[in-house]
Design a protein around this motif. Sequence first.
Motif, PDB file in Angstrom:
ATOM      1  N   GLY A 177      -0.740  -5.695   5.401  1.00 33.96           N
ATOM      2  CA  GLY A 177       0.317  -5.942   6.381  1.00 33.96           C
ATOM      3  C   GLY A 177      -0.197  -6.704   7.591  1.00 33.96           C
ATOM      4  O   GLY A 177       0.451  -7.631   8.074  1.00 33.96           O
ATOM      5  N   HIS A 178      -1.371  -6.324   8.074  1.00 34.62           N
ATOM      6  CA  HIS A 178      -1.964  -7.038   9.205  1.00 34.62           C
ATOM      7  C   HIS A 178      -2.279  -8.481   8.825  1.00 34.62           C
ATOM      8  O   HIS A 178      -2.083  -9.406   9.624  1.00 34.62           O
ATOM      9  CB  HIS A 178      -3.241  -6.358   9.685  1.00 34.62           C
ATOM     10  N   TYR A 199      -4.370   7.986   0.419  1.00 36.44           N
ATOM     11  CA  TYR A 199      -4.867   7.526   1.712  1.00 36.44           C
ATOM     12  C   TYR A 199      -5.461   6.125   1.591  1.00 36.44           C
ATOM     13  O   TYR A 199      -5.190   5.264   2.430  1.00 36.44           O
ATOM     14  CB  TYR A 199      -5.918   8.505   2.253  1.00 36.44           C
ATOM     15  N   GLY A 235      -2.645  -0.995   2.285  1.00 35.60           N
ATOM     16  CA  GLY A 235      -1.325  -1.507   2.652  1.00 35.60           C
ATOM     17  C   GLY A 235      -1.257  -1.954   4.094  1.00 35.60           C
ATOM     18  O   GLY A 235      -0.677  -3.000   4.416  1.00 35.60           O
ATOM     19  N   ARG A 236      -1.882  -1.174   4.985  1.00 35.98           N
ATOM     20  CA  ARG A 236      -1.897  -1.567   6.401  1.00 35.98           C
ATOM     21  C   ARG A 236      -2.704  -2.840   6.609  1.00 35.98           C
ATOM     22  O   ARG A 236      -2.301  -3.724   7.368  1.00 35.98           O
ATOM     23  CB  ARG A 236      -2.461  -0.440   7.254  1.00 35.98           C
ATOM     24  N   VAL A 237      -3.844  -2.933   5.918  1.00 35.09           N
ATOM     25  CA  VAL A 237      -4.678  -4.136   6.054  1.00 35.09           C
ATOM     26  C   VAL A 237      -3.919  -5.363   5.563  1.00 35.09           C
ATOM     27  O   VAL A 237      -3.900  -6.407   6.220  1.00 35.09           O
ATOM     28  CB  VAL A 237      -6.007  -3.969   5.294  1.00 35.09           C
ATOM     29  N   SER A 282      -2.770   3.592   1.346  1.00 34.43           N
ATOM     30  CA  SER A 282      -2.081   3.360   2.619  1.00 34.43           C
ATOM     31  C   SER A 282      -2.937   2.483   3.533  1.00 34.43           C
ATOM     32  O   SER A 282      -2.406   1.616   4.234  1.00 34.43           O
ATOM     33  CB  SER A 282      -1.745   4.687   3.298  1.00 34.43           C
ATOM     34  N   VAL A 283      -4.253   2.692   3.518  1.00 33.94           N
ATOM     35  CA  VAL A 283      -5.142   1.847   4.334  1.00 33.94           C
ATOM     36  C   VAL A 283      -5.072   0.402   3.852  1.00 33.94           C
ATOM     37  O   VAL A 283      -4.946  -0.527   4.659  1.00 33.94           O
ATOM     38  CB  VAL A 283      -6.590   2.382   4.290  1.00 33.94           C
ATOM     39  N   TYR A 298      -2.596 -12.109  13.001  1.00 30.47           N
ATOM     40  CA  TYR A 298      -3.881 -11.702  12.441  1.00 30.47           C
ATOM     41  C   TYR A 298      -4.360 -12.658  11.366  1.00 30.47           C
ATOM     42  O   TYR A 298      -5.549 -12.849  11.196  1.00 30.47           O
ATOM     43  CB  TYR A 298      -3.789 -10.301  11.832  1.00 30.47           C
ATOM     44  N   ASN A 357       0.701 -10.554   8.822  1.00 29.22           N
ATOM     45  CA  ASN A 357       1.183 -10.834  10.169  1.00 29.22           C
ATOM     46  C   ASN A 357       0.482 -12.102  10.664  1.00 29.22           C
ATOM     47  O   ASN A 357      -0.724 -12.231  10.624  1.00 29.22           O
ATOM     48  CB  ASN A 357       0.844  -9.658  11.089  1.00 29.22           C
TER      49      ASN A 357
END
Length: 102
Positions: free
Chosen positions: A39-40, A29, A35-37, A32-33, A46, A43
């Motif tokens: 990714g943002h 978990y 990884g999302r950060v 994954s968090v 962001y 981007n």
Amino acid sequence: LERCRRRILNHALARAFGSWRHFREQRRYARSVVGRVVGHLENRNYSMPFRSWVEFAEEEKAYELKLLESEVIVERCRRRWLKNTLARAHAAWCFMVAERQR
């Protein structure tokens, strides 16, 4: 008795496996968090404000360091001036005492 011993061992093994599995789920978990950060941040929508904030924070930190250095320099000058003033006052007092003793 042997059967009871095996049940106790199996229970301990099952608990150890369960705690290991829980640890792995937490790690998965967290990854994954992260990884999302990331990714943002990758981007562009962001990352631009974040990068400008990082630059601002770095500039602010550099400014505060310069301010601190200047405060240290001013304090050193103040101490030196105070020490010189005190030394001159002491020398004048010594001269006055010497004059009165003559």
